[in-house]
Design a protein around this motif. Structure first.
Motif, mmCIF file in Angstrom:
data_model
loop_
_atom_site.group_PDB
_atom_site.id
_atom_site.type_symbol
_atom_site.label_atom_id
_atom_site.label_comp_id
_atom_site.label_asym_id
_atom_site.label_seq_id
_atom_site.Cartn_x
_atom_site.Cartn_y
_atom_site.Cartn_z
ATOM 1 N N VAL A 246 -7.719 -10.255 31.492
ATOM 2 C CA VAL A 246 -9.025 -10.002 30.882
ATOM 3 C C VAL A 246 -10.137 -10.414 31.839
ATOM 4 C CG1 VAL A 246 -10.556 -10.637 28.979
ATOM 5 C CG2 VAL A 246 -8.125 -10.225 28.547
ATOM 6 N N GLN A 247 -9.960 -11.556 32.497
ATOM 7 C CA GLN A 247 -11.000 -12.041 33.402
ATOM 8 C C GLN A 247 -11.160 -11.130 34.612
ATOM 9 O OE1 GLN A 247 -10.699 -16.208 34.210
ATOM 10 N NE2 GLN A 247 -12.374 -16.202 35.699
ATOM 11 N N GLU A 248 -10.078 -10.485 35.027
ATOM 12 C CA GLU A 248 -10.180 -9.540 36.138
ATOM 13 C C GLU A 248 -11.051 -8.350 35.754
ATOM 14 O OE1 GLU A 248 -7.272 -6.928 39.103
ATOM 15 O OE2 GLU A 248 -6.418 -8.346 37.662
ATOM 16 N N ARG A 249 -10.922 -7.889 34.506
ATOM 17 C CA ARG A 249 -11.730 -6.763 34.020
ATOM 18 C C ARG A 249 -13.135 -7.216 33.629
ATOM 19 N NH1 ARG A 249 -10.782 -1.735 31.522
ATOM 20 N NH2 ARG A 249 -8.924 -1.710 32.837
ATOM 21 N N PHE A 250 -13.249 -8.397 33.020
ATOM 22 C CA PHE A 250 -14.530 -8.907 32.542
ATOM 23 C C PHE A 250 -14.763 -10.301 33.156
ATOM 24 C CE2 PHE A 250 -12.845 -6.201 29.101
ATOM 25 C CZ PHE A 250 -13.893 -5.301 28.938
ATOM 26 N N PRO A 251 -15.282 -10.374 34.379
ATOM 27 C CA PRO A 251 -15.377 -11.656 35.090
ATOM 28 C C PRO A 251 -16.197 -12.723 34.365
ATOM 29 C CG PRO A 251 -15.713 -9.822 36.600
ATOM 30 C CD PRO A 251 -15.697 -9.253 35.221
ATOM 31 N N THR A 252 -17.255 -12.335 33.653
ATOM 32 C CA THR A 252 -18.074 -13.333 32.947
ATOM 33 C C THR A 252 -17.628 -13.551 31.513
ATOM 34 O OG1 THR A 252 -19.696 -11.655 32.257
ATOM 35 C CG2 THR A 252 -20.094 -12.794 34.355
ATOM 36 N N GLY A 253 -16.651 -12.782 31.055
ATOM 37 C CA GLY A 253 -16.181 -12.890 29.688
ATOM 38 C C GLY A 253 -16.335 -11.587 28.934
ATOM 39 N N VAL A 254 -15.933 -11.591 27.670
ATOM 40 C CA VAL A 254 -15.950 -10.373 26.874
ATOM 41 C C VAL A 254 -16.363 -10.698 25.442
ATOM 42 C CG1 VAL A 254 -13.496 -10.580 26.238
ATOM 43 C CG2 VAL A 254 -14.589 -8.316 26.242
ATOM 44 N N THR A 255 -17.074 -9.755 24.839
ATOM 45 C CA THR A 255 -17.434 -9.839 23.422
ATOM 46 C C THR A 255 -16.768 -8.686 22.689
ATOM 47 O OG1 THR A 255 -19.578 -10.898 23.817
ATOM 48 C CG2 THR A 255 -19.324 -9.704 21.747
ATOM 49 N N ILE A 256 -16.043 -9.010 21.630
ATOM 50 C CA ILE A 256 -15.436 -7.993 20.767
ATOM 51 C C ILE A 256 -16.318 -7.869 19.533
ATOM 52 C CG2 ILE A 256 -13.374 -7.255 19.529
ATOM 53 C CD1 ILE A 256 -12.936 -7.535 22.535
ATOM 54 N N LYS A 257 -16.804 -6.659 19.255
ATOM 55 C CA LYS A 257 -17.723 -6.474 18.127
ATOM 56 C C LYS A 257 -17.466 -5.132 17.449
ATOM 57 C CE LYS A 257 -21.564 -6.622 20.556
ATOM 58 N NZ LYS A 257 -22.999 -6.487 20.954
ATOM 59 N N PRO A 258 -17.728 -5.041 16.132
ATOM 60 C CA PRO A 258 -17.602 -3.757 15.441
ATOM 61 C C PRO A 258 -18.657 -2.773 15.940
ATOM 62 C CG PRO A 258 -17.709 -5.594 13.880
ATOM 63 C CD PRO A 258 -18.109 -6.132 15.210
ATOM 64 N N VAL A 259 -18.335 -1.489 15.909
ATOM 65 C CA VAL A 259 -19.315 -0.489 16.341
ATOM 66 C C VAL A 259 -20.412 -0.286 15.304
ATOM 67 C CG1 VAL A 259 -17.727 0.770 17.836
ATOM 68 C CG2 VAL A 259 -17.908 1.415 15.427
ATOM 69 N N GLY A 260 -20.147 -0.639 14.056
ATOM 70 C CA GLY A 260 -21.156 -0.444 13.022
ATOM 71 C C GLY A 260 -21.251 -1.641 12.110
ATOM 72 N N ASN A 261 -22.011 -2.636 12.517
ATOM 73 C CA ASN A 261 -22.184 -3.827 11.699
ATOM 74 C C ASN A 261 -23.490 -4.474 12.110
ATOM 75 O OD1 ASN A 261 -21.619 -5.772 9.771
ATOM 76 N ND2 ASN A 261 -19.509 -6.054 10.444
ATOM 77 N N TRP A 262 -23.872 -5.557 11.444
ATOM 78 C CA TRP A 262 -25.146 -6.192 11.782
ATOM 79 C C TRP A 262 -24.934 -7.685 11.978
ATOM 80 C CZ3 TRP A 262 -27.784 -9.560 8.223
ATOM 81 C CH2 TRP A 262 -27.163 -9.647 6.973
ATOM 82 N N GLY A 263 -25.875 -8.286 12.734
ATOM 83 C CA GLY A 263 -25.775 -9.705 13.026
ATOM 84 C C GLY A 263 -24.520 -10.000 13.840
ATOM 85 N N CYS A 264 -23.914 -11.149 13.575
ATOM 86 C CA CYS A 264 -22.687 -11.560 14.276
ATOM 87 C C CYS A 264 -21.446 -11.322 13.437
ATOM 88 C CB CYS A 264 -22.784 -13.037 14.659
ATOM 89 S SG CYS A 264 -23.919 -13.350 16.017
ATOM 90 N N HIS A 265 -21.556 -10.541 12.378
ATOM 91 C CA HIS A 265 -20.417 -10.307 11.496
ATOM 92 C C HIS A 265 -19.306 -9.590 12.251
ATOM 93 C CE1 HIS A 265 -22.658 -11.555 7.912
ATOM 94 N NE2 HIS A 265 -23.680 -10.910 8.420
ATOM 95 N N GLY A 266 -18.118 -10.192 12.254
ATOM 96 C CA GLY A 266 -16.964 -9.574 12.881
ATOM 97 C C GLY A 266 -16.976 -9.616 14.398
ATOM 98 N N MET A 267 -17.792 -10.478 14.989
ATOM 99 C CA MET A 267 -17.932 -10.524 16.434
ATOM 100 C C MET A 267 -17.398 -11.839 16.992
ATOM 101 S SD MET A 267 -21.434 -10.273 18.681
ATOM 102 C CE MET A 267 -21.801 -12.036 18.669
ATOM 103 N N ARG A 268 -16.714 -11.781 18.134
ATOM 104 C CA ARG A 268 -16.268 -12.985 18.840
ATOM 105 C C ARG A 268 -16.477 -12.781 20.337
ATOM 106 N NH1 ARG A 268 -13.270 -16.796 16.013
ATOM 107 N NH2 ARG A 268 -12.469 -16.144 13.985
ATOM 108 N N SER A 269 -16.881 -13.862 20.998
ATOM 109 C CA SER A 269 -17.095 -13.816 22.448
ATOM 110 C C SER A 269 -16.245 -14.882 23.127
ATOM 111 C CB SER A 269 -18.575 -14.061 22.781
ATOM 112 O OG SER A 269 -19.391 -13.023 22.288
#
Length: 365
Positions: A246-269
């Motif tokens: 994962v770090q090779e693809r995303f050197p600073t990190g990655v955020t997983i988030k829903p394509v249709g949601n609001w705020g931080c609901h369902g999101m992790r970094s």
């Protein structure tokens, strides 16, 4: 380290609009006209075309703004890391179903400013709108006072306003509404109001597929191979092995988030970089992805590069605080213009409008 002036100014005061309580500071973040121009150029030249292309792909009935001016919302808000020098502009997302403008107006009023209200009023006038209806629907009821406070201030600039509750649904007057995607479901009243709305309520403020074009985001379903060794054999493959991929693809990190949601609901970094690595472990991120895969909804999530927020170490404090910007832009016939904004600060890299967050004004100098 920040200056003694900032240390003094970061003393807090408390505000409330209805049930919405918040902590505010008189400390301001100053931005230059050059920074404003770069943000406006990025929005009009990069973000808007990406949103238009994504909306055309996913479909949906046009609201008042889209039908008349080809943009989904009169007022948008960028959630973004700070911008100071010549670094590239990055955004976490472009919110098209914006909130918090009443809170921003409270900040500005205390400082003797009214930039956001004045700019929105000028935008409405430029588009030929001198009368508005406004209201809140079921899934955003807690934001009614925030909306109403802002509407009352618009009256000072000659905009006639009328509550939605006092008028027939069939009215043709443009409508400023606080509502969520949930208000469409089950034949909800938002279906009858959609073509009059000035903000974009579908997908809770805009389907975030446009991030694929502008921020190197990818659909989670397209990169599941990065996680497959662990997902297929969690008892045999360590999270650290996946972390390297994962770090090779995303050197600073990655955020997983829903394509249709609001705020931080369902999101992790997740980030490998200290001190941003405090917010999430790779093991917890993998458990979330396991749940997404088990539900067969990976195509409904994005993997976005992690853009670190500003990290501030104050004198006498052992822990740093983290800060991101929220920038409003209002639509005029020639494009979106900067309308003001505020910063959010917390003692965790997970930045959103939580009860412990501190809000402060962003001003142009």
């Amino acid at each position: 380290m920040h200056s003694e002036q900032e240390e003094r100014a970061m003393s807090l005061w408390h505000g409330q609009l209805g049930a919405w309580k918040f902590q505010l500071t008189d400390y301001v973040v100053e931005v230059t006209p050059d920074v404003v121009a770069r943000i406006e150029h990025y929005v009009n030249g990069t973000v808007l075309p990406a949103i238009a292309e994504n909306n055309a792909r996913i479909g949906g009935m046009p609201n008042w703004m889209l039908a008349n001016f080809g943009v989904p919302s009169l007022l948008i808000r960028l959630d973004m890391p700070h911008l100071s020098g010549a670094e590239d502009v990055h955004i976490y997302e472009c919110e098209q179903n914006v909130a918090g403008y009443g809170t921003t107006a409270v900040l500005e009023e205390r400082a003797g400013s009214d930039r956001l209200v004045m700019t929105v009023a000028s935008s409405l006038a430029d588009l030929g709108i001198d009368k508005l209806m406004y209201g809140t629907l079921e899934y955003r009821r807690d934001q009614h006072e925030d909306l109403e406070h802002f509407m009352m201030l618009l009256q000072n600039y000659g905009i006639a306003i009328q509550p939605l509750a006092s008028a027939p649904v069939s009215s043709s007057v443009p409508l400023w509404l606080r509502a969520g995607h949930e208000d469409y479901l089950g034949g909800g009243v938002l279906n009858q109001l959609h073509d009059r709305t000035l903000l974009w309520h579908l997908h809770s403020g805009g389907h975030k597929g446009y991030l694929v074009s502008i921020s190197r985001a990818q659909y989670l379903s397209d990169i599941l191979h990065l996680f497959h060794p662990y997902l297929n054999r969690p008892d045999e493959v360590s999270a650290s092995r996946v972390r390297e991929c994962v770090q090779e693809r995303f050197p600073t990190g990655v955020t997983i988030k829903p394509v249709g949601n609001w705020g931080c609901h369902g999101m992790r970094s997740w980030s490998p970089i200290a001190p941003y690595n405090r917010q999430e472990t790779m093991t917890r991120l993998l458990r979330m992805i396991q749940e997404i895969v088990a539900g067969d909804v990976a195509e409904d999530y994005l993997a976005q590069p992690y853009f670190p927020a500003e990290c501030i170490q104050r004198t006498g404090s052992k822990k740093p605080v983290f800060r991101m910007w929220r920038i409003y832009l209002a639509y005029f016939r020639e494009g979106f213009r900067f309308a003001g904004g505020y910063f959010i600060e917390r003692d965790t890299p997970i930045l959103h409008g939580a009860s412990d967050a501190v809000f402060g004004q962003i001003v142009v100098v």
